[in-house]
Design an enzyme around this catalytic site. Structure first.
Site, PDB file in Angstrom:
ATOM      1  N   GLU A 278       0.840  -1.206   0.000  1.00 58.20           N
ATOM      2  CA  GLU A 278       0.000   0.000   0.000  1.00 58.20           C
ATOM      3  C   GLU A 278       0.872   1.251   0.000  1.00 58.20           C
ATOM      4  OE1 GLU A 278      -3.260  -0.309  -0.558  1.00 58.20           O
ATOM      5  OE2 GLU A 278      -2.714  -2.423  -0.605  1.00 58.20           O
ATOM      6  N   TRP A 281       1.828   1.773  -3.463  1.00 59.60           N
ATOM      7  CA  TRP A 281       0.742   2.425  -4.229  1.00 59.60           C
ATOM      8  C   TRP A 281       0.839   3.933  -4.050  1.00 59.60           C
ATOM      9  CZ3 TRP A 281      -2.649   1.300  -7.917  1.00 59.60           C
ATOM     10  CH2 TRP A 281      -3.054  -0.022  -8.121  1.00 59.60           C
ATOM     11  N   TRP A 310     -20.983  11.806 -19.271  1.00 57.82           N
ATOM     12  CA  TRP A 310     -21.374  11.843 -17.856  1.00 57.82           C
ATOM     13  C   TRP A 310     -22.735  12.500 -17.736  1.00 57.82           C
ATOM     14  CZ3 TRP A 310     -18.327   8.757 -15.332  1.00 57.82           C
ATOM     15  CH2 TRP A 310     -16.986   8.652 -15.673  1.00 57.82           C
ATOM     16  N   ASN A 345     -10.612   2.485   3.033  1.00 57.00           N
ATOM     17  CA  ASN A 345     -10.260   2.317   1.621  1.00 57.00           C
ATOM     18  C   ASN A 345     -11.301   1.525   0.833  1.00 57.00           C
ATOM     19  OD1 ASN A 345      -8.421   2.430  -0.717  1.00 57.00           O
ATOM     20  ND2 ASN A 345      -8.302   0.216  -0.367  1.00 57.00           N
ATOM     21  N   TRP A 363     -16.493  11.749 -12.407  1.00 59.07           N
ATOM     22  CA  TRP A 363     -15.656  11.434 -11.247  1.00 59.07           C
ATOM     23  C   TRP A 363     -15.003  12.676 -10.649  1.00 59.07           C
ATOM     24  CZ3 TRP A 363     -10.468  12.645 -11.938  1.00 59.07           C
ATOM     25  CH2 TRP A 363     -10.047  12.856 -13.272  1.00 59.07           C
ATOM     26  N   TRP A 386      -9.736   7.944  -7.616  1.00 56.98           N
ATOM     27  CA  TRP A 386     -10.956   8.272  -8.370  1.00 56.98           C
ATOM     28  C   TRP A 386     -10.870   7.779  -9.799  1.00 56.98           C
ATOM     29  CZ3 TRP A 386     -15.789   9.400  -7.409  1.00 56.98           C
ATOM     30  CH2 TRP A 386     -16.124   9.729  -6.093  1.00 56.98           C
TER      31      TRP A 386
HETATM   32  C1  FAD Z   1     -11.478   7.156  -4.455  1.00 57.97           C
HETATM   33  C2  FAD Z   1     -10.264   7.097  -3.551  1.00 57.97           C
HETATM   34  C3  FAD Z   1      -9.757   8.273  -3.010  1.00 57.97           C
HETATM   35  C4  FAD Z   1      -8.619   8.243  -2.177  1.00 57.97           C
HETATM   36  N1  FAD Z   1      -8.135   9.431  -1.667  1.00 57.97           N
HETATM   37  C5  FAD Z   1      -7.015   9.406  -0.902  1.00 57.97           C
HETATM   38  C6  FAD Z   1      -6.457  10.612  -0.384  1.00 57.97           C
HETATM   39  O1  FAD Z   1      -6.925  11.720  -0.664  1.00 57.97           O
HETATM   40  N2  FAD Z   1      -5.368  10.517   0.423  1.00 57.97           N
HETATM   41  C7  FAD Z   1      -4.798   9.311   0.737  1.00 57.97           C
HETATM   42  O2  FAD Z   1      -3.814   9.283   1.477  1.00 57.97           O
HETATM   43  N3  FAD Z   1      -5.288   8.176   0.235  1.00 57.97           N
HETATM   44  C8  FAD Z   1      -6.380   8.173  -0.556  1.00 57.97           C
HETATM   45  N4  FAD Z   1      -6.881   7.004  -1.044  1.00 57.97           N
HETATM   46  C9  FAD Z   1      -6.152   5.738  -0.788  1.00 57.97           C
HETATM   47  C10 FAD Z   1      -6.600   4.959   0.461  1.00 57.97           C
HETATM   48  O3  FAD Z   1      -7.977   4.804   0.465  1.00 57.97           O
HETATM   49  C11 FAD Z   1      -6.164   5.636   1.762  1.00 57.97           C
HETATM   50  O4  FAD Z   1      -4.801   5.949   1.711  1.00 57.97           O
HETATM   51  C12 FAD Z   1      -6.398   4.691   2.950  1.00 57.97           C
HETATM   52  O5  FAD Z   1      -7.753   4.367   3.056  1.00 57.97           O
HETATM   53  C13 FAD Z   1      -5.929   5.366   4.216  1.00 57.97           C
HETATM   54  O6  FAD Z   1      -6.160   4.548   5.319  1.00 57.97           O
HETATM   55  P1  FAD Z   1      -4.949   3.911   6.144  1.00 57.97           P
HETATM   56  O7  FAD Z   1      -3.964   4.971   6.489  1.00 57.97           O
HETATM   57  O8  FAD Z   1      -5.539   3.145   7.256  1.00 57.97           O
HETATM   58  O9  FAD Z   1      -4.309   2.974   5.043  1.00 57.97           O
HETATM   59  P2  FAD Z   1      -3.429   1.647   5.166  1.00 57.97           P
HETATM   60  O10 FAD Z   1      -4.217   0.560   4.550  1.00 57.97           O
HETATM   61  O11 FAD Z   1      -2.913   1.437   6.530  1.00 57.97           O
HETATM   62  O12 FAD Z   1      -2.227   1.960   4.164  1.00 57.97           O
HETATM   63  C14 FAD Z   1      -1.029   2.624   4.600  1.00 57.97           C
HETATM   64  C15 FAD Z   1      -0.770   3.850   3.783  1.00 57.97           C
HETATM   65  O13 FAD Z   1      -0.554   3.521   2.422  1.00 57.97           O
HETATM   66  C16 FAD Z   1      -1.068   4.550   1.593  1.00 57.97           C
HETATM   67  N5  FAD Z   1      -2.118   3.973   0.742  1.00 57.97           N
HETATM   68  C17 FAD Z   1      -2.930   2.947   1.044  1.00 57.97           C
HETATM   69  N6  FAD Z   1      -3.730   2.651  -0.010  1.00 57.97           N
HETATM   70  C18 FAD Z   1      -3.416   3.524  -0.979  1.00 57.97           C
HETATM   71  C19 FAD Z   1      -3.884   3.740  -2.306  1.00 57.97           C
HETATM   72  N7  FAD Z   1      -4.842   2.979  -2.860  1.00 57.97           N
HETATM   73  N8  FAD Z   1      -3.364   4.759  -3.020  1.00 57.97           N
HETATM   74  C20 FAD Z   1      -2.381   5.533  -2.500  1.00 57.97           C
HETATM   75  N9  FAD Z   1      -1.895   5.366  -1.261  1.00 57.97           N
HETATM   76  C21 FAD Z   1      -2.397   4.391  -0.500  1.00 57.97           C
HETATM   77  C22 FAD Z   1      -1.647   5.623   2.495  1.00 57.97           C
HETATM   78  O14 FAD Z   1      -0.663   6.605   2.694  1.00 57.97           O
HETATM   79  C23 FAD Z   1      -1.930   4.839   3.774  1.00 57.97           C
HETATM   80  O15 FAD Z   1      -1.928   5.632   4.929  1.00 57.97           O
HETATM   81  C24 FAD Z   1      -8.010   7.007  -1.885  1.00 57.97           C
HETATM   82  C25 FAD Z   1      -8.528   5.831  -2.441  1.00 57.97           C
HETATM   83  C26 FAD Z   1      -9.649   5.878  -3.257  1.00 57.97           C
HETATM   84  C27 FAD Z   1     -10.195   4.606  -3.829  1.00 57.97           C
END
Ligand code: FAD
Length: 470
Positions: A278, A281, A310, A345, A363, A386
């Protein structure tokens, strides 16, 4: 005296901060934060994130003062005022070098280039560091020399090429001799167009972030791969707000994983290695923003999706925003975000797909709404997420893979616990009925009927995508 100026932005920490460490190695340090509220608002950040940012700066000021590093604070409103503001400080305090850590969205890169140019013209050294990512964008490329547009090969290359040096933690500065410079008092936030949400959930500062990380790794990290998709379980790290504003670094996260996981990032415990994925990512989307800058200009990554028809549907959009779509999991998720500033997420995927596929609403409207309400709102991840959900982006969900919100609900919130927490009216129902409340009880429950029929909405989205010529 060789005074060094460190410009702190979304890297609000004294530990493992590349620019700060480099500055401190050269001479006494003055730090500065430029508050750019009008610019942040034009980037769509709302009260929740701006408030968290302000509290993060206050925590940072405390940490810096323990090192005798004064923190200057300037209000510049917009990015184009940054070069002048920094030059004024540099001249006033006889600064010999400016240091900052790069940020990757397009406007931030333009701002930073303007600062570098201005300092060059003035004959003052200035240096940007790649701190928020392991690989500077442009240094991890495909065999053909391009940026990766697909995640898996990117992550494989990341694992293959990562070195111990890239992961090494930067030393925090030592306590320096007091400079004849006072820290500025931090101004109150002006009234914003909304009230910040979730203050209690998100105390700011690097100590809190470190504590979050330690607790996550101790209690939840090893269960991450099995628990991370269940919003009713606290299975993820909830570190995103701290990573987004740099109250913790990706290196600190990865080092902590290695010490739990026998020194490994790719092998070993499945929970921990999935979590590393993650973080990759996160880095992937930062590279995407640099390699494909059109995504920073509100454009889809996949050119042909520009023509997608859209729908204009203000009523549907409003229902989605307010968590009144009649799909309990979608509504619970939106209410979680509106109240806490954060959304799980799995639910970001479900709600984003609901807006872009079931409602067939652009979107970009959803992206902006998320940005306005998320405490962790971060351009690269938000745009990436998105465009993934809308099937317009890099490595996105294929257009025909449309989550059924009710099936997602049964699968990932099997006992309807999460729904009951955020849509209390449905808590009265037996667990199994919470996923799709019986029609004849809706009035009594004061809960809306579904605003679209899943099957019909799915068919409409498929038609819209099929109508596109590649
Ligand atoms: C539509 C959409 C919008 C999102 N908007 C954001 C946003 O504005 N800011 C944001 O930080 N994340 C965003 N995410 C990614 C992800 O949903 C969040 O990072 C995650 O839910 C944060 O929770 P956590 O810290 O417990 O994540 P964990 O699951 O603990 O992951 C650890 C870290 O990895 C990074 N990460 C995890 N998943 C992703 C991912 N898919 N893409 C990029 N980085 C990721 C984050 O920094 C996160 O804190 C988005 C995902 C989607 C589908």
């Amino acid at each position: 005296m060789d005074v060094q100026l460190v410009w702190l932005r979304s890297d609000l920490r004294i530990h493992d901060n590349t620019a700060l460490a480099a500055a401190a190695a050269k001479g006494p340090v003055i730090a500065v934060f430029l508050r750019s509220i009008a610019q942040w608002q034009s980037h769509g950040h709302g009260a929740t994130k701006i408030d968290f940012w302000a509290r993060g700066v206050a925590a940072l000021k405390g940490a810096l003062s323990g090192l005798n590093i004064p923190l200057l604070h300037r209000d510049i409103d917009r990015f184009d005022a940054a070069p002048q503001a920094l030059l004024d400080i540099a001249r006033e305090h006889h600064v010999t070098r400016l240091h900052f850590n790069h940020e990757y969205p397009l406007d931030e890169r333009r701002r930073d280039q303007a600062v570098l140019d201005a300092f060059k013209r003035e004959g003052i050294a200035a240096h940007g560091y790649h701190d928020a990512v392991a690989f500077a964008p442009g240094t991890l490329l495909t065999g053909k020399g391009g940026y990766y547009g697909v995640f898996t090969p990117f992550s494989k290359a990341w694992h293959r090429q990562i070195s111990a040096e890239q992961l090494e933690l930067r030393d925090p500065p030592e306590v320096q001799k007091r400079l004849p410079v006072e820290s500025d008092p931090l101004p109150e936030l002006p009234p914003l167009d909304d009230n910040p949400a979730g203050r209690r959930e998100w105390p700011a500062g690097e100590e809190t972030a470190a504590d979050h990380l330690a607790r996550f790794l101790r209690f939840r990290g090893r269960h991450y791969s099995v628990q991370r998709d269940f919003p009713g379980v606290r299975g993820t790290s909830e570190l995103s707000p701290y990573l987004a504003l740099g109250m913790i670094s990706h290196r600190q996260c990865l080092q902590a994983v290695m010490s739990e996981n026998g020194g490994h990032l790719a092998d070993g415990d499945a929970g921990l290695t999935t979590w590393v994925n993650e973080l990759i990512w996160r880095e992937f989307y930062q590279h995407v923003a640099v390699g494909f800058p059109e995504v920073c200009r509100h454009q889809p990554f996949q050119e042909h999706t520009k023509q997608l028809a859209w729908r204009e549907d203000d009523e549907g959009f409003k229902a989605w925003c307010e968590g009144r779509t009649g799909y309990p999991l979608v509504d619970a998720a939106m209410r979680q975000m509106l109240t806490t500033g954060w959304m799980h997420n799995r639910l970001r995927m479900v709600t984003a797909m609901f807006l872009s596929k079931h409602l067939l609403i652009d979107w970009r409207r959803g992206e902006a709404f998320f940005m306005r309400h998320l405490v962790d709102g971060e351009f690269c991840a938000n745009n990436g997420g998105w465009q993934w959900a809308a099937s317009t982006g890099t490595d996105s969900a294929p257009y025909f893979r449309i989550f059924n919100p009710t099936t997602q609900s049964k699968r990932f919130d099997p006992d309807g616990e999460f729904i009951a927490r955020w849509v209390p009216a449905l808590a009265e129902l037996p667990a199994k009925a919470r996923h799709a409340p019986p029609r004849d009880m809706l009035t009594q429950l004061d809960y809306p009927a579904p605003i679209v029929d899943h099957k019909a909405a799915r068919a409409r989205a498929l038609d819209a995508f099929k109508a596109l010529s590649k």
